[in-house]
Design an enzyme around this catalytic site. Structure first.
Site, PDB file in Angstrom:
ATOM      1  N   ASP A 164      30.135   5.364   8.546  1.00 43.95           N
ATOM      2  CA  ASP A 164      31.177   5.204   7.420  1.00 43.95           C
ATOM      3  C   ASP A 164      32.079   6.441   7.439  1.00 43.95           C
ATOM      4  O   ASP A 164      33.396   6.249   7.185  1.00 43.95           O
ATOM      5  CB  ASP A 164      30.526   5.182   6.075  1.00 43.95           C
ATOM      6  CG  ASP A 164      31.438   5.188   5.086  1.00 43.95           C
ATOM      7  OD1 ASP A 164      32.152   4.315   4.802  1.00 43.95           O
ATOM      8  OD2 ASP A 164      31.603   6.199   4.051  1.00 43.95           O
ATOM      9  N   SER A 186      30.861   0.646   2.372  1.00 42.20           N
ATOM     10  CA  SER A 186      30.990   2.117   2.432  1.00 42.20           C
ATOM     11  C   SER A 186      30.320   2.892   1.395  1.00 42.20           C
ATOM     12  O   SER A 186      29.605   3.790   1.896  1.00 42.20           O
ATOM     13  CB  SER A 186      32.471   2.346   2.532  1.00 42.20           C
ATOM     14  OG  SER A 186      32.878   3.756   2.236  1.00 42.20           O
TER      15      SER A 186
HETATM   16  N1  URA Z   1      34.920   5.220  -1.585  1.00 46.09           N
HETATM   17  C1  URA Z   1      34.229   4.905  -0.551  1.00 46.09           C
HETATM   18  O1  URA Z   1      33.209   5.690  -0.401  1.00 46.09           O
HETATM   19  N2  URA Z   1      34.555   4.264   0.368  1.00 46.09           N
HETATM   20  C2  URA Z   1      35.714   3.253  -0.046  1.00 46.09           C
HETATM   21  O2  URA Z   1      35.644   2.540   1.036  1.00 46.09           O
HETATM   22  C3  URA Z   1      36.101   3.323  -1.010  1.00 46.09           C
HETATM   23  C4  URA Z   1      35.989   4.437  -1.958  1.00 46.09           C
END
Ligand code: URA
Length: 430
Positions: A164, A186
């Site tokens: 991520d 995410s």
């Molecule tokens: N916060 C996150 O961690 N990921 C995203 O895609 C958007 C906000």
């Protein structure tokens, strides 16, 4: 595992097909390892943004991201755990009073947080305005603090869902942030890997949020709640207004001061309302039903937990907070009722004053930010202070003032028809 190639996966999604489990596992693993190139992942993200993903694809994409890193476990703790995640807003300092409050009610709060990027603030930036406070803890220090104090706010280590980390940086520069499957996976990959038992999501809606409309926010919330539930995490989402900024301040030290006011039994009504609503959800999810967080807040025990939480990370809760070198007061141009205060305008002003950063590596100013002296529904008088801008460098005032222009409305009060501000709590999804 079956082998694939990146072009095959991109073409499948481009043409609207559902990706198989092995395609998803392959692309996430090989992107993390540097085999799938950045431009190929960028093309795939754009195809996902346009074509979307089924519930099965999103769940598998999330699981594949979790599998690229470590998973924490809080099973050794003597109390249940509950975490809160906000999708990001302006003046959103809720974690600061919430974590010690929930800890003082008997539930441990592991808050692995981030820094701000763009106009939304980051919890770590706020806490770093406290003298001595440090964001980095080892997993062992975090567990010790959760056991002894019950609340930890610290930096998420690089071991949680490393896919991520790479993917988010790529999405940030390729116009692919605003995709519900990509945002949901995410956020949830990090929260599931963190190992919390209960998760309460604060999904923001309005100009200052990713999701500008209620239907889009509902879809994001539903997707995240389903992902958490399927992974065995008790997950609930509150949809809350982010057309108006929260409280009366946006900026790092300014927001710490406002949070301490809430812990001392005062503070703006909306910050108190949201803190209590989220605390109640966290306690309910953890099975604690015999404690009212409002009583605990009034008792001063949440303040005691705050002081212990700050001191445990080398912060001095009694040290004076930094104050910006320069202030500029904006006066109300007319008398009437403030009927709109735009979260995005205020967030951009705070950011331009130095409270936020443009690039990940930029420093932030602890004292910079905006104080607004009225909220929608309040009466204002021509010539009275409406905003106070704080900055270390007075050259920053001009651009901040430009972003506030058009960011509020003052209307003549009409007798017999009082102005009704939008409610803060808009929906609940479980
Ligand atoms: N916060 C996150 O961690 N990921 C995203 O895609 C958007 C906000």
């Amino acid at each position: 595992m079956a082998e694939h190639d990146a072009v095959e996966v991109i073409l499948a999604k481009r043409d609207g097909q559902e990706l198989s489990d092995s395609q998803i596992d392959w692309v996430i693993r090989n992107y993390t390892d540097g085999v799938v190139a950045e431009e190929q992942m960028a093309a795939l993200n754009m195809a996902i943004l346009w074509r979307g993903m089924t519930r099965r694809e999103i769940a598998r994409w999330t699981a594949a991201m979790i599998a690229t890193g470590e998973r924490l476990s809080f099973a050794s703790l003597s109390r249940p755990t509950a975490d809160k995640h906000s999708t990001g807003g302006v003046g959103d300092k809720i974690t600061l009073p919430l974590a010690p409050l929930v800890a003082a009610c008997g539930v441990a709060v592991p808050q692995l947080s981030g820094r701000g990027l763009g106009h939304t603030g980051g919890t770590l930036d706020k806490l770093e305005s406290i003298a001595g406070w440090r964001a980095s803890l080892t997993n062992e220090q975090m567990l010790d603090q959760l056991e002894s104090i019950g609340a930890v706010v610290c930096a998420a280590g690089s071991g949680l869902a490393p896919a991520d980390r790479k993917l988010y940086a790529l999405r940030d520069v390729t116009g692919t942030v605003e995709s519900i499957p990509l945002i949901a996976s995410s956020i949830m990959s990090k929260k599931i890997a963190e190992g919390t038992g209960v998760l309460v999501l604060d999904v923001k809606v309005g100009s200052g949020a990713f999701m500008k409309t209620l239907p889009a926010a509902r879809e994001l919330a539903r997707t995240m709640v389903d992902l958490g539930t399927d992974a065995g995490v008790h997950t609930v989402a509150l949809l809350t207004d982010m057309a108006t900024p929260l409280g009366r301040t946006a900026g790092n030290a300014l927001e710490v001061a406002e949070s301490v006011e809430v812990l001392a039994g005062g503070g703006p009504a909306d910050v108190v309302e949201l803190t209590l609503a989220l605390a109640r959800e966290m306690l309910l999810g953890a099975g604690v039903t015999d404690v009212d967080p409002a009583d605990v807040l009034a008792s001063g025990r949440a303040m005691d937990a705050w002081r212990a939480m700050i001191a445990a990370q080398d912060g001095d809760p009694d040290a004076p907070l930094p104050v910006a070198a320069e202030q500029h007061v904006v006066l109300a141009p007319s008398s009437g009722v403030l009927t709109r205060l735009d979260a995005l305008a205020v967030g951009l002003a705070a950011w331009r004053l130095g409270a936020g950063r443009e690039r990940k590596e930029d420093p932030v100013s602890a004292g910079a930010g905006v104080v607004w002296h009225a909220r929608p529904g309040d009466a204002v008088t021509a010539g009275a202070p409406l905003f106070t801008l704080h900055a270390d460098d007075p050259a920053r005032f001009e651009r901040a003032l430009a972003s506030l222009e058009g960011g509020y409305d003052i209307e003549e009060a009409v007798e017999g028809t009082p102005f009704e501000p939008t409610p803060l709590l808009l929906d609940r999804i479980s």
